[in-house]
Scaffold this active site. Structure first.
Site, PDB file in Angstrom:
ATOM      1  N   HIS A   3      -3.251  -5.183   1.231  1.00 26.92           N
ATOM      2  CA  HIS A   3      -2.661  -5.453   2.547  1.00 26.92           C
ATOM      3  C   HIS A   3      -2.644  -6.957   2.815  1.00 26.92           C
ATOM      4  O   HIS A   3      -3.572  -7.489   3.430  1.00 26.92           O
ATOM      5  CB  HIS A   3      -3.469  -4.753   3.639  1.00 26.92           C
ATOM      6  CG  HIS A   3      -3.327  -3.282   3.651  1.00 26.92           C
ATOM      7  ND1 HIS A   3      -2.373  -2.634   4.410  1.00 26.92           N
ATOM      8  CD2 HIS A   3      -4.018  -2.315   3.007  1.00 26.92           C
ATOM      9  CE1 HIS A   3      -2.490  -1.334   4.228  1.00 26.92           C
ATOM     10  NE2 HIS A   3      -3.478  -1.111   3.380  1.00 26.92           N
ATOM     11  N   GLU A  60      -1.014  -8.576   4.950  1.00 22.90           N
ATOM     12  CA  GLU A  60      -0.868  -8.836   6.382  1.00 22.90           C
ATOM     13  C   GLU A  60      -2.202  -8.879   7.117  1.00 22.90           C
ATOM     14  O   GLU A  60      -2.271  -9.323   8.268  1.00 22.90           O
ATOM     15  CB  GLU A  60       0.054  -7.784   7.016  1.00 22.90           C
ATOM     16  CG  GLU A  60      -0.570  -6.420   7.244  1.00 22.90           C
ATOM     17  CD  GLU A  60      -0.675  -5.528   6.021  1.00 22.90           C
ATOM     18  OE1 GLU A  60      -1.107  -4.379   6.189  1.00 22.90           O
ATOM     19  OE2 GLU A  60      -0.335  -5.964   4.896  1.00 22.90           O
ATOM     20  N   CYS A 112       0.835  -1.206   0.000  1.00 25.24           N
ATOM     21  CA  CYS A 112       0.000   0.000   0.000  1.00 25.24           C
ATOM     22  C   CYS A 112       0.872   1.259   0.000  1.00 25.24           C
ATOM     23  O   CYS A 112       1.522   1.545  -0.983  1.00 25.24           O
ATOM     24  CB  CYS A 112      -1.000  -0.034   1.153  1.00 25.24           C
ATOM     25  SG  CYS A 112      -2.399   1.083   0.923  1.00 25.24           S
TER      26      CYS A 112
END
EC number: 4.3.3.6
Length: 197
Positions: free
Chosen positions: A177, A179, A86
């Site tokens: 994202h 994660e 990002c």
């Protein structure tokens, strides 16, 4: 062997990236030592780096002020892997389309900030990613989009016919994202394929 993973801890999902790299390492019967990078001097001892999301102008300003930017550039020049997600992708690009962002120039792409809308427009989408056998559940939050890709850059995934994941040498950049899922395969793709090959 323990993998020393530096996570830029200026903004963004620092602990989530740490958890993801630990899950990816465990899948390879390895361990990861996560180092939070807030000042210069720590990057040179890291095997891999994670550049999380956040606000790209703030991240850019802080890493240049603290002397971390030069260390990241040296890390990439040495061929060591980086995952930039990002805002990390925006800061890593050659062109952020915003004069307030002093980019690292480590991914030969031009990135349009917040191209997928505001936070309320965030969404999850299954992506076909080069190197992964099954689709990846990508989470997009005010995500940037890549609108120019250099000739040596490999596009790993697209959404709506626009690149959202790329590899430029040792650097993998994503608009989304990875994660924020329990799926460590993007971290695996960025680090362990590179580290063990």
């Amino acid at each position: 062997m323990t993998l020393r993973a530096g996570v830029l801890a200026v903004q963004g999902d620092v602990s989530e990236h740490g958890d993801a790299i630990e899950r990816a390492a465990a899948a390879h019967d390895r361990t990861a030592e996560v180092v939070e990078i807030r000042e210069a001097g720590l990057v040179p001892d890291c095997d891999v780096l994670l550049l999380p999301g956040g606000e790209s102008t703030t991240i850019s300003r802080l890493i240049h002020r603290e002397g971390i930017a030069e260390e990241i550039e040296s890390h990439v020049e040495a061929g060591k892997p980086v995952l930039a997600t990002c805002a990390g992708l925006i800061v890593s690009a050659t062109d952020a389309q915003d004069d307030r962002v002093d980019t690292l120039n480590v991914i030969d792409v031009s990135v349009e900030r917040n191209a997928f809308g505001r936070q309320r427009d965030s969404f999850e989408a299954p992506l076909d990613v080069t190197g992964l056998n099954e689709s990846f559940p990508a989470v997009f939050i005010r995500a940037p989009v890549i609108d120019y890709v250099g000739e040596d850059v490999e596009v790993l995934a697209t959404w709506d016919d626009r690149p959202v994941a790329v590899r430029d040498g040792p650097v993998v950049g994503t608009s989304f994202h990875p994660e924020l899922t329990e799926d460590p395969r993007i971290h695996d793709l960025a680090f362990f394929d590179s580290v063990e090959s």
